[in-house]
Scaffold this active site. Sequence first.
Site, PDB file in Angstrom:
ATOM      1  CE  LYS A 114      -4.415  -1.588   1.835  1.00 14.98           C
ATOM      2  NZ  LYS A 114      -5.347  -1.636   2.969  1.00 14.98           N
ATOM      3  CE  LYS A 197      -6.348  -6.586  -3.059  1.00 10.69           C
ATOM      4  NZ  LYS A 197      -7.463  -6.660  -2.150  1.00 10.69           N
ATOM      5  CE  LYS A 200     -14.178  -2.191  -0.744  1.00  7.52           C
ATOM      6  NZ  LYS A 200     -13.312  -2.782   0.296  1.00  7.52           N
TER       7      LYS A 200
HETATM    8  P1  ADP Z   1     -10.084  -4.068  -0.847  1.00  3.24           P
HETATM    9  O1  ADP Z   1      -8.884  -4.951  -0.749  1.00  3.24           O
HETATM   10  O2  ADP Z   1     -10.756  -4.113  -2.170  1.00  3.24           O
HETATM   11  O3  ADP Z   1      -9.818  -2.665  -0.344  1.00  3.24           O
HETATM   12  P2  ADP Z   1     -11.104  -4.927   1.741  1.00  3.24           P
HETATM   13  O4  ADP Z   1      -9.728  -4.676   2.258  1.00  3.24           O
HETATM   14  O5  ADP Z   1     -12.227  -4.201   2.377  1.00  3.24           O
HETATM   15  O6  ADP Z   1     -11.170  -4.665   0.176  1.00  3.24           O
HETATM   16  O7  ADP Z   1     -11.371  -6.464   1.799  1.00  3.24           O
HETATM   17  C1  ADP Z   1     -12.620  -7.069   2.062  1.00  3.24           C
HETATM   18  C2  ADP Z   1     -12.524  -8.551   1.795  1.00  3.24           C
HETATM   19  O8  ADP Z   1     -12.418  -8.795   0.391  1.00  3.24           O
HETATM   20  C3  ADP Z   1     -11.273  -9.206   2.412  1.00  3.24           C
HETATM   21  O9  ADP Z   1     -11.642 -10.465   2.955  1.00  3.24           O
HETATM   22  C4  ADP Z   1     -10.352  -9.401   1.255  1.00  3.24           C
HETATM   23  O10 ADP Z   1      -9.466 -10.491   1.445  1.00  3.24           O
HETATM   24  C5  ADP Z   1     -11.326  -9.661   0.135  1.00  3.24           C
HETATM   25  N1  ADP Z   1     -10.752  -9.303  -1.168  1.00  3.24           N
HETATM   26  C6  ADP Z   1     -10.373  -8.069  -1.562  1.00  3.24           C
HETATM   27  N2  ADP Z   1      -9.918  -8.085  -2.826  1.00  3.24           N
HETATM   28  C7  ADP Z   1     -10.016  -9.385  -3.238  1.00  3.24           C
HETATM   29  C8  ADP Z   1      -9.716 -10.048  -4.471  1.00  3.24           C
HETATM   30  N3  ADP Z   1      -9.245  -9.378  -5.512  1.00  3.24           N
HETATM   31  N4  ADP Z   1      -9.942 -11.370  -4.558  1.00  3.24           N
HETATM   32  C9  ADP Z   1     -10.455 -12.063  -3.502  1.00  3.24           C
HETATM   33  N5  ADP Z   1     -10.754 -11.494  -2.323  1.00  3.24           N
HETATM   34  C10 ADP Z   1     -10.548 -10.172  -2.180  1.00  3.24           C
HETATM   35 NA    NA Z   2      -7.885  -5.933   1.265  1.00  2.00          NA
END
Ligand code: ADP
Ligand code: NA
Length: 330
Positions: A114, A197, A200
């Site tokens: 990050k 991956k 967001k």
């Molecule tokens: P982001 O990573 O998009 O900011 P969050 O940190 O809020 O989202 O993660 C929420 C859930 O979604 C977590 O359990 C995370 O492991 C899962 N997650 C986020 N991105 C992915 C992805 N590309 N593939 C599978 N799971 C994901």
């Molecule tokens: Na995440």
Amino acid sequence: QRRPRVLSGIQPTADSFHFGNYLGAVRQWVALQDDHEAFYCVVDLHAITVEYDPKALRERTRRSAAQLLAAGIDPERSTLFVQSQVPEHAQLAWVMSCITGMGEASRMTQFKDKTAKGGADRATVGLFTYPILQAADILVYQADRVPVGEDQRQHVELTRDLAQRFNHRFGKTFRVPEAYIVKETAKIFDLQDPSSKMSKSSSSAAGIIDLLDEPKASAKKIRSAVTDSGRDVVFDEENKPGVANLLTIYSALTGRKISELEDEYAGRGYGDFKKDLADVVVEFVTPFREKTLTYLDDKAQLDAILAAGAERARAVTEPTLAKVYDRLGF
Ligand code: ADP
Ligand code: NA
């Protein structure tokens, strides 16, 4: 004898969840509520570790809750709440930070990822200690399982280490939780850059399918997803990461085996395959979007569900914190 407990959270850092969030995590949350005592939260304390706008945060917190309800989280069976409404998360995080080593925290790869662009010096201390707050989120519920995507595996490992360390030093207090990761959908990739991956915080919107996008826009994103110069629809993560990612999404949304899909599209090329997947996606997101908007129409009811959830959550977190404080000598 209680049922096994699950805890998981999602950040309100965007207007919509994306397919990675849904397939990697939220779908499992829905399935697990049948035979677990489930605690699911919108982790707004985590969302303030990066720059943000308070008004947008409040809106996104509600949107997140509405999406969880639309996905099938049942607030009667599961405890659905907002993290900041349950003060024991932050209180336990402080305690956990006092048993975490600086070196140990420095090894967290998500912080490194990050801050890869802006540099660690410009990041907040909160972003650095994020995994410690996450450990507290889990431990304060005495959770047995933590359904997450692959990117969270290391944080759950840290949580286990901290639980064991606390238990060893102060006497048995915490359950040692396990990550619950469904291999097939543990990592959904960006449609435009299938080496990273779907996230967001991704730079290109074209690579992310948001659950609340206009269905037509999502269909278009699928049709213009990066594949490769070949034409065989086969699951080969190494040489055909774009196609493999689309097959994963297709299979997860329809429940059909990947091998079955490979057979169906043998000799037909990417065009047909993407067009059909676009239809599958539209069929999924259309009702999802409608349900979410319906929940958002009644903010008072939504807030009431979350307030009731926070109260139920505190019935668990208060005794945990009391026990912890007692162990610590307070
Ligand atoms: P982001 O990573 O998009 O900011 P969050 O940190 O809020 O989202 O993660 C929420 C859930 O979604 C977590 O359990 C995370 O492991 C899962 N997650 C986020 N991105 C992915 C992805 N590309 N593939 C599978 N799971 C994901
Ligand atoms: Na995440």
